[in-house]
Design a protein around this motif. Structure first.
Motif, short mmCIF file in Angstrom:
data_model
loop_
_atom_site.label_atom_id
_atom_site.label_comp_id
_atom_site.label_asym_id
_atom_site.label_seq_id
_atom_site.Cartn_x
_atom_site.Cartn_y
_atom_site.Cartn_z
N ASN A 43 0.75 -1.42 0.04
CA ASN A 43 0.16 0.06 0.11
C ASN A 43 0.98 1.27 -0.08
O ASN A 43 0.35 2.49 -0.67
CB ASN A 43 -1.15 -0.08 1.23
CG ASN A 43 -2.17 -1.20 1.11
OD1 ASN A 43 -3.01 -0.96 0.37
ND2 ASN A 43 -1.56 -2.12 1.91
N GLU A 44 1.87 1.24 0.49
CA GLU A 44 2.80 2.63 0.89
C GLU A 44 4.08 2.26 0.59
O GLU A 44 5.05 3.12 1.07
CB GLU A 44 2.53 2.97 2.23
CG GLU A 44 1.04 3.32 2.62
CD GLU A 44 0.82 3.55 4.04
OE1 GLU A 44 2.01 3.29 4.97
OE2 GLU A 44 -0.19 3.64 4.49
N GLY A 45 4.56 1.08 -0.06
CA GLY A 45 5.89 0.82 -0.34
C GLY A 45 6.53 0.30 -1.43
O GLY A 45 6.36 0.75 -2.56
N CYS A 46 6.73 -0.94 -1.48
CA CYS A 46 7.47 -1.74 -2.46
C CYS A 46 6.63 -1.46 -3.67
O CYS A 46 7.26 -1.25 -4.87
CB CYS A 46 7.72 -3.02 -2.14
SG CYS A 46 7.95 -3.51 -0.53
N THR A 159 6.80 12.34 4.40
CA THR A 159 7.37 10.89 4.39
C THR A 159 7.04 10.05 3.16
O THR A 159 6.23 10.82 2.21
CB THR A 159 6.90 10.00 5.68
OG1 THR A 159 5.46 9.77 5.25
CG2 THR A 159 7.03 11.01 6.92
N SER A 160 7.69 9.11 2.80
CA SER A 160 7.33 8.33 1.60
C SER A 160 5.75 8.07 1.58
O SER A 160 5.27 8.15 0.43
CB SER A 160 8.18 7.10 1.60
OG SER A 160 7.57 6.26 2.82
N THR A 161 5.03 7.84 2.55
CA THR A 161 3.66 7.67 2.67
C THR A 161 2.79 8.81 1.74
O THR A 161 2.22 8.62 0.83
CB THR A 161 3.06 7.42 3.81
OG1 THR A 161 3.80 6.43 4.54
CG2 THR A 161 1.58 6.95 3.97
N GLU A 162 3.25 10.03 2.19
CA GLU A 162 2.72 11.19 1.53
C GLU A 162 3.04 11.35 -0.06
O GLU A 162 2.39 11.99 -0.62
CB GLU A 162 2.76 12.33 2.30
CG GLU A 162 2.03 12.66 3.89
CD GLU A 162 2.82 11.75 4.85
OE1 GLU A 162 2.11 10.94 5.84
OE2 GLU A 162 4.00 11.86 4.75
N ILE A 181 14.96 4.16 0.09
CA ILE A 181 13.73 4.83 -0.06
C ILE A 181 14.22 6.22 -0.71
O ILE A 181 13.57 6.64 -1.88
CB ILE A 181 13.12 5.24 1.02
CG1 ILE A 181 12.39 3.89 1.60
CG2 ILE A 181 11.84 6.12 0.90
CD1 ILE A 181 12.06 3.99 3.19
N GLY A 182 15.15 7.01 -0.38
CA GLY A 182 15.67 8.27 -0.75
C GLY A 182 16.01 8.16 -2.20
O GLY A 182 15.62 8.96 -3.11
N MET A 183 16.84 7.28 -2.54
CA MET A 183 17.34 7.10 -4.08
C MET A 183 16.28 6.49 -5.07
O MET A 183 16.46 7.14 -6.06
CB MET A 183 18.63 5.99 -3.93
CG MET A 183 19.53 6.50 -3.18
SD MET A 183 20.61 7.82 -3.71
CE MET A 183 21.66 6.95 -4.97
N GLU A 184 15.40 5.76 -4.45
CA GLU A 184 14.20 5.46 -5.52
C GLU A 184 13.31 6.55 -5.95
O GLU A 184 13.10 6.88 -7.23
CB GLU A 184 13.46 4.18 -5.06
CG GLU A 184 14.08 2.98 -5.01
CD GLU A 184 13.35 1.74 -4.43
OE1 GLU A 184 14.09 0.79 -4.55
OE2 GLU A 184 12.23 2.05 -4.00
N PHE A 185 12.97 7.55 -5.08
CA PHE A 185 12.17 8.87 -5.02
C PHE A 185 12.94 9.73 -6.13
O PHE A 185 12.53 10.46 -6.95
CB PHE A 185 11.62 9.10 -3.84
CG PHE A 185 10.34 8.65 -3.36
CD1 PHE A 185 9.33 9.01 -3.92
CD2 PHE A 185 10.57 8.01 -2.15
CE1 PHE A 185 8.08 8.21 -3.52
CE2 PHE A 185 9.30 7.25 -1.60
CZ PHE A 185 8.23 7.25 -2.59
N ALA A 186 14.12 9.84 -5.76
CA ALA A 186 15.15 10.98 -6.21
C ALA A 186 15.08 10.32 -7.68
O ALA A 186 15.09 11.15 -8.59
CB ALA A 186 16.51 10.84 -5.64
N SER A 187 15.29 9.19 -8.06
CA SER A 187 15.58 8.79 -9.52
C SER A 187 14.21 8.90 -10.32
O SER A 187 14.32 9.45 -11.31
CB SER A 187 15.98 7.23 -9.46
OG SER A 187 16.13 6.77 -10.89
#
Length: 454
Positions: A43-46, A159-162, A181-187
């Motif tokens: 729901n909020e991750g993988c 956070t990643s959820t929002e 988490i940070g690197m995946e969102f950055a990419s």
């Protein structure tokens, strides 16, 4: 009072897979979830982050980016992500509807060692599995997003959820933390059009990855335009305005020098912490610390018959780790011996390019005094990689002086698939000489591994 064989608290990957396995083995299972089936991962991750990664890949592809005039259709990206999550959630709910499993929506708490209360009713079981997962960890000086004083930050500090539910692409995205988490969102968000800055306390990104590959991956992301501030400690975040954009100013110290960077949105990606509140662990006498619930190698707590699996025990915060910890717990309940090796835990980072690893890093070998040999293979000399236009990447293999495989670290297209092959070989204590005789299909990326060991 209702009685069953096994009670599972939490319906994430650890919980629902354990429930299905136990039911298959003839056990009656009650599984309790206070939010959505599938847990954080679904729901909020993988899953939602991989949905973002997939769409980012499409927009990076020059043959496909012409769709919609080359403009990022973020509304479509969000709608597709939500559909993916909904479809998979429905699948989990169907799994939990099979015979032998009772699925309850509600918040569970311990009344005593073997008694659970949920929705005002009590139930008991000889075996209880806690699988309540984790949540994003906030920096101690940051405001509580749910509190009165934190309201001005809502919509700006996330956070990643929002961030997964945001309905636009920020012009300037600042990410605190260069872990997975940070690197995946950055990419992904760099591809979607955001100006991305990453602020990291450590000297390199992705500390669990071999430092050689982590550096190469970071350099590749920097060429794409992502800005990194390493060895930088964030000390203050305040409301600010820049070029008519309302947002936040992130203040940090880098090598003794005070710096700042503005973001329309700031993502806090500084790790995760176990969800323990409201479980009333003290009523059952279950021992825990700041890392999570203390367990042994069978995932059993200090209370016989009570287990804790997945992120809540803090051992290995990965969805597949939770799944196999659940299998281990059920096997212990059933009295079965398994051959699951938790010392060999593959993992992946779905940036672009992708990265993955299993086993020891070169730094870990040196720290532990293990003599090793290092072998490398490169994407640029692989026929399939050239045909795919994916020549940026490297495979690094570590083995001991007897040739036994110790670890594998890859960055490049389908890195996770390459590492999975090595993980399978490591589970059987394969040596380099034995691996040399395994035939690989041509042309495939798997030949990068073969080239490295010949």
């Amino acid at each position: 009072m209702t009685k069953t064989d096994i009670i599972i608290i939490g319906a994430g990957p650890g919980g629902y897979r354990a429930a299905a396995y136990a039911a298959h083995e003839g056990k009656k299972v009650t599984i309790i979830e206070k939010r959505n089936a599938g847990g954080t991962c679904l729901n909020e991750g993988c899953i939602p982050t991989k949905s973002f990664a997939h769409d980012a890949d499409l927009y990076r592809n020059p043959l496909l980016s012409c769709i919609g005039g080359g403009q990022v259709k973020f509304k479509y990206i969000q709608e597709r992500k939500q559909n993916v999550v909904a479809q998979l959630r429905q699948g989990v709910e169907s799994l939990l509807a099979q015979p032998g499993i009772t699925y309850i929506k509600g918040e569970a708490r311990f009344v005593s060692e073997k008694v659970i209360e949920v929705n005002g009713e009590q139930m008991t079981a000889e075996n209880i599995i806690i699988a309540t997962g984790s949540r994003p960890k906030m920096l101690p000086f940051l405001p509580n997003l749910q509190s009165e004083e934190g309201k001005p930050y809502v919509g700006k500090l996330m956070t990643s959820t929002e961030l997964l539910d945001i309905d636009y692409v920020p012009s300037n995205l600042v990410i605190i933390g260069a872990g997975v988490i940070g690197m995946e969102f950055a990419s992904a968000f760099e591809t979607f059009g955001a100006n991305v800055t990453v602020v990291e306390f450590m000297k390199e990104c992705l500390p669990t990855l071999d430092s050689d590959l982590a550096k190469r991956l970071r350099k590749t992301l920097e060429k794409r335009g992502i800005n990194f501030h390493l060895q930088s400690g964030v000390n203050k975040i305040e409301l600010a305005k820049q070029d008519e954009h309302e947002g936040l100013m992130v203040h940090f110290t880098q090598k003794g020098e005070e710096q700042q960077v503005f973001g329309d949105v700031v993502l806090v990606a500084t790790g995760r912490e176990p969800v323990l509140e409201n479980l009333h662990l003290e009523a059952a006498g279950i021992v825990s610390d700041r890392k999570g619930i203390t367990v042994d190698d069978n995932m059993q707590t200090n209370v016989p018959g009570v287990y804790a699996i997945g992120d809540v025990n803090g051992r290995q915060m990965l969805a597949h780790a939770a799944t196999f910890q659940g299998f281990r717990a059920i096997n212990h309940i059933l009295g079965k011996t398994d051959f699951i090796r938790f010392d060999i835990m593959p993992s992946a980072i779905f940036t672009y390019p992708e990265a993955a690893s299993v086993g020891l890093t070169e730094d870990a070998c040196k720290k532990e005094g293990i003599k090793f040999v290092s072998k490398k293979g490169f994407y640029r000399s692989n026929g399939k990689a050239i045909a795919m236009e994916e020549t940026e990447g490297m495979l690094k293999l570590l083995a001991d002086t007897n040739g036994k495989l110790l670890g594998c670290h890859v960055y490049g297209a389908h890195a996770a698939d390459l590492v999975q092959e090595v993980a399978a070989l490591m589970n059987r204590d394969t040596t380099i000489d034995e691996a040399k005789d395994i035939i690989h299909i041509h042309p495939t990326l798997g030949e990068i591994f073969q080239d490295a060991i010949i």
